[in-house]
Design a protein around this motif. Structure first.
Motif, PDB file in Angstrom:
ATOM      1  N   HIS A  17       0.806  -1.426   0.028  1.00  0.00           N
ATOM      2  CA  HIS A  17       0.176   0.198   0.005  1.00  0.00           C
ATOM      3  C   HIS A  17       0.973   1.399   0.099  1.00  0.00           C
ATOM      4  N   ASP A  18       2.093   1.213  -0.654  1.00  0.00           N
ATOM      5  CA  ASP A  18       3.037   2.385  -0.497  1.00  0.00           C
ATOM      6  C   ASP A  18       2.187   3.632  -1.192  1.00  0.00           C
ATOM      7  N   ALA A  19       1.619   3.311  -2.561  1.00  0.00           N
ATOM      8  CA  ALA A  19       1.032   4.370  -3.048  1.00  0.00           C
ATOM      9  C   ALA A  19      -0.210   5.084  -2.395  1.00  0.00           C
ATOM     10  N   ARG A  20      -0.892   4.242  -1.653  1.00  0.00           N
ATOM     11  CA  ARG A  20      -1.911   4.885  -0.612  1.00  0.00           C
ATOM     12  C   ARG A  20      -1.214   5.754   0.520  1.00  0.00           C
ATOM     13  N   LEU A  21      -0.227   5.207   0.872  1.00  0.00           N
ATOM     14  CA  LEU A  21       0.490   6.346   1.923  1.00  0.00           C
ATOM     15  C   LEU A  21       0.797   7.504   1.351  1.00  0.00           C
ATOM     16  N   ALA A  22       1.245   7.305   0.129  1.00  0.00           N
ATOM     17  CA  ALA A  22       1.939   8.660  -0.549  1.00  0.00           C
ATOM     18  C   ALA A  22       0.542   9.611  -0.951  1.00  0.00           C
ATOM     19  N   SER A  23      -0.511   9.066  -1.385  1.00  0.00           N
ATOM     20  CA  SER A  23      -1.472   9.806  -1.649  1.00  0.00           C
ATOM     21  C   SER A  23      -2.063  10.667  -0.695  1.00  0.00           C
ATOM     22  N   ILE A  24      -2.003  10.165   0.512  1.00  0.00           N
ATOM     23  CA  ILE A  24      -2.549  10.901   1.594  1.00  0.00           C
ATOM     24  C   ILE A  24      -1.173  11.643   2.232  1.00  0.00           C
ATOM     25  N   GLY A  25      -0.129  11.119   2.400  1.00  0.00           N
ATOM     26  CA  GLY A  25       0.865  11.770   3.010  1.00  0.00           C
ATOM     27  C   GLY A  25       1.271  13.218   2.297  1.00  0.00           C
ATOM     28  N   ARG A  26       1.102  13.195   0.917  1.00  0.00           N
ATOM     29  CA  ARG A  26       1.377  14.409   0.307  1.00  0.00           C
ATOM     30  C   ARG A  26       0.574  15.421   0.599  1.00  0.00           C
ATOM     31  N   PHE A  58      -1.098  15.935   3.328  1.00  0.00           N
ATOM     32  CA  PHE A  58      -0.872  16.316   4.851  1.00  0.00           C
ATOM     33  C   PHE A  58       0.439  17.166   4.790  1.00  0.00           C
ATOM     34  N   HIS A  59       1.606  16.848   4.096  1.00  0.00           N
ATOM     35  CA  HIS A  59       2.647  17.733   4.044  1.00  0.00           C
ATOM     36  C   HIS A  59       2.537  19.000   3.355  1.00  0.00           C
ATOM     37  N   ALA A  60       1.882  18.900   2.376  1.00  0.00           N
ATOM     38  CA  ALA A  60       1.493  20.251   1.829  1.00  0.00           C
ATOM     39  C   ALA A  60       0.776  21.121   2.875  1.00  0.00           C
ATOM     40  N   ASP A  61      -0.390  20.527   3.386  1.00  0.00           N
ATOM     41  CA  ASP A  61      -1.154  21.177   4.199  1.00  0.00           C
ATOM     42  C   ASP A  61      -0.426  21.846   5.453  1.00  0.00           C
ATOM     43  N   THR A  62       0.707  21.193   5.718  1.00  0.00           N
ATOM     44  CA  THR A  62       1.391  22.003   7.107  1.00  0.00           C
ATOM     45  C   THR A  62       2.275  23.312   6.641  1.00  0.00           C
ATOM     46  N   GLY A  63       2.367  23.480   5.325  1.00  0.00           N
ATOM     47  CA  GLY A  63       3.094  24.816   4.747  1.00  0.00           C
ATOM     48  C   GLY A  63       4.396  24.701   5.486  1.00  0.00           C
ATOM     49  N   LEU A  64       5.204  23.644   6.021  1.00  0.00           N
ATOM     50  CA  LEU A  64       6.515  23.762   6.469  1.00  0.00           C
ATOM     51  C   LEU A  64       7.549  23.925   5.291  1.00  0.00           C
ATOM     52  N   ALA A  65       8.346  24.679   5.606  1.00  0.00           N
ATOM     53  CA  ALA A  65       9.605  24.700   4.432  1.00  0.00           C
ATOM     54  C   ALA A  65      10.165  23.270   4.451  1.00  0.00           C
ATOM     55  N   MET A  66      10.899  22.947   3.318  1.00  0.00           N
ATOM     56  CA  MET A  66      11.539  21.862   3.160  1.00  0.00           C
ATOM     57  C   MET A  66      13.140  21.792   3.580  1.00  0.00           C
ATOM     58  N   GLY A  67      13.347  20.694   4.273  1.00  0.00           N
ATOM     59  CA  GLY A  67      14.636  20.514   4.877  1.00  0.00           C
ATOM     60  C   GLY A  67      15.322  21.716   5.670  1.00  0.00           C
ATOM     61  N   ALA A  68      16.335  21.855   5.364  1.00  0.00           N
ATOM     62  CA  ALA A  68      17.263  22.785   6.423  1.00  0.00           C
ATOM     63  C   ALA A  68      17.363  24.346   6.087  1.00  0.00           C
ATOM     64  N   LYS A  69      17.029  24.433   4.556  1.00  0.00           N
ATOM     65  CA  LYS A  69      17.306  25.834   4.068  1.00  0.00           C
ATOM     66  C   LYS A  69      16.369  26.498   3.728  1.00  0.00           C
ATOM     67  N   GLY A  70      14.999  26.281   4.409  1.00  0.00           N
ATOM     68  CA  GLY A  70      13.801  27.216   4.194  1.00  0.00           C
ATOM     69  C   GLY A  70      13.333  27.285   2.944  1.00  0.00           C
ATOM     70  N   LEU A  71      13.278  26.148   2.235  1.00  0.00           N
ATOM     71  CA  LEU A  71      12.602  26.304   0.905  1.00  0.00           C
ATOM     72  C   LEU A  71      11.194  25.970   1.093  1.00  0.00           C
ATOM     73  N   PRO A  72      10.386  26.862   0.188  1.00  0.00           N
ATOM     74  CA  PRO A  72       8.979  26.791   0.155  1.00  0.00           C
ATOM     75  C   PRO A  72       8.522  25.417  -0.618  1.00  0.00           C
ATOM     76  N   GLN A  73       7.608  24.842  -0.050  1.00  0.00           N
ATOM     77  CA  GLN A  73       7.005  23.766  -0.566  1.00  0.00           C
ATOM     78  C   GLN A  73       6.446  24.008  -2.258  1.00  0.00           C
ATOM     79  N   PRO A  74       6.749  23.427  -3.160  1.00  0.00           N
ATOM     80  CA  PRO A  74       6.151  23.953  -4.341  1.00  0.00           C
ATOM     81  C   PRO A  74       4.607  23.534  -4.345  1.00  0.00           C
ATOM     82  N   PRO A  75       3.890  23.914  -5.330  1.00  0.00           N
ATOM     83  CA  PRO A  75       2.436  23.605  -5.109  1.00  0.00           C
ATOM     84  C   PRO A  75       2.413  22.128  -5.631  1.00  0.00           C
ATOM     85  N   LEU A  76       1.211  21.194  -5.050  1.00  0.00           N
ATOM     86  CA  LEU A  76       1.112  19.885  -5.161  1.00  0.00           C
ATOM     87  C   LEU A  76       0.827  20.042  -6.768  1.00  0.00           C
ATOM     88  N   ALA A  77       1.337  19.189  -7.445  1.00  0.00           N
ATOM     89  CA  ALA A  77       1.148  18.547  -9.044  1.00  0.00           C
ATOM     90  C   ALA A  77      -0.121  17.854  -9.071  1.00  0.00           C
TER      91      ALA A  77
END
Length: 598
Positions: free
Chosen positions: A429-438, A440-459
């Motif tokens: 069920h790897d794809a199921r987890l990715a489908s919902i996880g993406r 959730f991650h986008a909804d957090t609005g968190l920057a990515m990694g340690a460099k403060g990179l903004p998340q791109p809009p979900l494709a």
């Protein structure tokens, strides 16, 4: 800025920058970052640049990782670089890439170097290596997490956008949390472990670190698939990601079952993550976590430690001082276990697996803290075994229970420490987890990694077959506008998308009337990517369509370039005979166009 895999590939394909420029940027960033404990070895930069420049002769549209720099954990073979497993006395120079690395290269990725790890992948802390302790780029006093320390730091610090780790007890998840990145722990057997130095061979898997879920899934699509060289490989076609489902049910532990070791900030961050899931539309369902805890205790208290002992017993006998003292202490326990101990643990594990299956009967996935707390390097060095064990509270049981997992950033706590959650589901069920996880991650609005990179809009996700339809890949006369396409339309077929296969196939012009191709599967990466179309048929129409297919064609599972497995037309080796190999055309339509032109 081109920082994610998706952005880099798009920039390369569009000509905004070249693979060689991106590779050169990675090497420059490694020099500027100036942490010698991240990489154990680096490729010669000129060699890597030459490999990147050579990609210009290939079709970029068929390379999902076109020019993407990647780092590889140094217990995974990469030809031309030594494999050390963070133990100089163990070092050897592999003659070939590990299968996972070979598939990355076949997808257009450029290996930059080999990353540091807890020696022999034993540990969740990242401080058990003679090559030093990588500095956590999010908060410098924290451990980087292990065992895949260097691979996680390399992505978080922006040195590479993608890296491979391994995961036996949480080594692809704990470092992801501590570095504010995504850690994908696939189903066991989905990615070949051929060419990987084992930790516990029956539980090991290659893991993926990336800045986003979509990037991790692109990489998974490139490397997933069965491998005859790995007896633990499984044929698990990778499903496509889908839209966030209605009626999502997520399992959360019963009240009072979670352990944080007194860390109130982590406890609060987990509670906030659950509120976020509820706001996204998920229903939270309580389950009993105690059987999972019991399973976790089996990993280091049971016979699986003997698997770690098997890997290094010769070195333990000949040069015990060559092994890190903590690794040596843990591993030597494996020599004292009996066959009776092993069978008793296996019997208990089988019971616990059945209990876990029942837990998933009415939920789609579990949502747990990735780790209960975080520690500084000084704390771990002062108490190495106990604190390491605490970090595995929610990870040690996962591979024993044959689950897949996805570690996601959830928050940056007020004290600057990253907090993450992990989604868990039964294997496959790897794809199921990715489908919902993406989402959730986008909804957090968190920057990515340690460099403060903004998340791109979900494709946007490509529309696929609906629940009552079956997708079928067609490569020849059933393509749109070709001689037999009317058969699909007469059955109510619906065109989903144009796609290409993984580079694992050859195409032959069969001596049939009307002319048809035969697509033959060959060794992974040893063939060509073949253009095709995906059509959707109702289950009844699919049955009728397949029943009417004449020999020598048959229906099997076709692996696409993005890792999906779909039903499609194939031919057996015995049926190719003297047929013309037309693989160089990249598809039937291009071949037929040339025939018409001639």
């Amino acid at each position: 800025m081109t920082e994610t895999v998706a952005e880099i590939v798009a920039a390369h394909r569009g000509g905004a920058t070249s693979p060689a420029q991106t590779v050169a940027r990675s090497f420059q960033r490694i020099r500027d970052h100036n942490d010698p404990a991240v990489f154990i070895s680096l490729r010669d930069e000129r060699q890597a640049l030459a490999e990147a420049e050579a990609l210009s002769s290939k079709d970029a549209a068929q390379l999902p990782l076109y020019g993407v720099p990647v780092a590889v954990k140094d217990n995974i073979d990469a030809a031309g670089l030594p494999t050390t497993a963070a133990c100089p006395a163990f070092s050897y120079l592999p003659a070939h890439d590990a299968t996972a690395v070979a598939r990355l290269r076949a997808a257009g990725a450029i290996v930059i170097g080999k990353t540091n790890l807890d020696q022999f992948a034993t540990g969740l802390v990242g401080v058990r290596s003679p090559y030093g302790i990588p500095t956590n780029p999010v908060r410098g006093d924290l451990i980087p997490g292990g065992s895949s320390s260097g691979s996680a730091v390399a992505v978080s610090a922006g040195l590479v956008p993608l890296s491979l780790g391994t995961d036996t007890a949480g080594s692809g998840r704990v470092p992801a949390m501590l570095n504010n990145i995504v850690g994908l722990k696939p189903s066991l057997g989905l990615i070949s472990t051929s060419g990987v130095v084992p930790a516990c061979r029956t539980l090991d898997c290659v893991s993926i670190f990336a800045l986003s879920v979509d990037d991790a899934m692109t990489a998974l699509g490139a490397v997933a698939g069965p491998d005859a060289a790995d007896p633990y490989s499984r044929n698990r076609p990778l499903a496509p990601m889908t839209a966030f489902p209605n009626g999502l049910r997520l399992g959360v532990p019963r009240n009072g079952q979670l352990i944080y070791f007194g860390d109130k900030a982590s406890e609060q961050a987990y509670g906030e993550a659950l509120k976020r899931w509820t706001a996204l539309g998920a229903t939270l369902v309580e389950f009993d976590l105690e059987p999972f805890y019991e399973t976790a205790r089996l990993l280091y208290e049971g016979p699986w430690v003997a698997e770690r002992y098997l890997v290094i017993r010769d070195l333990l006998a000949s040069s015990p001082d060559a092994i890190h003292p903590v690794t040596r202490e843990i591993t030597l326990a494996g020599a004292r276990l009996s066959a009776a101990d092993t069978f008793a643990a296996l019997y208990r594990l089988q019971t616990l697996r059945r209990v876990a299956e029942r837990a998933f009967a009415n939920i789609d996935a579990l949502v747990l803290p990735t780790a209960p707390t975080a520690y500084t390097t000084a704390q771990v060095l002062a108490n190495p075994i106990e604190l390491n064990s605490r970090l595995g509270t929610y990870t040690n049981f996962v591979n024993l229970l044959d689950l897949c997992g996805l570690a996601l950033p959830a928050a940056i706590r007020p004290d600057g420490i990253p907090f993450g959650i992990t989604l868990l589901a039964p294997a496959g069920h790897d794809a199921r987890l990715a489908s919902i996880g993406r989402v959730f991650h986008a909804d957090t609005g968190l920057a990515m990694g340690a460099k403060g990179l903004p998340q791109p809009p979900l494709a946007a996700l490509t529309a696929g077959a609906s629940n009552d339809e079956i997708a079928i890949a067609v490569v020849g006369a059933h393509l749109s506008g070709m001689a037999l396409n009317g058969e699909l339309k007469a059955l109510g077929g619906r065109l989903i998308e144009a796609a290409v296969t993984a580079p694992d196939y050859k195409l032959y012009a069969l001596p049939t009337t009307p002319p048809k191709p035969g697509m033959l599967r060959v060794a992974a990466g040893a063939g060509t990517s073949i253009a095709l179309e995906l059509w959707a048929l109702s289950a009844a129409s699919f049955g009728n369509f397949v029943a009417a297919i004449p020999p020598p064609l048959s229906i099997g599972t076709v692996r696409l370039a993005d890792g999906r497995g779909v039903k499609g037309f194939l031919v057996e080796p015995a049926d190719v005979g003297a047929a013309r190999d037309i693989s160089a055309f990249g598809g039937w339509r291009a071949f037929m166009a040339e025939k018409v032109a001639v």
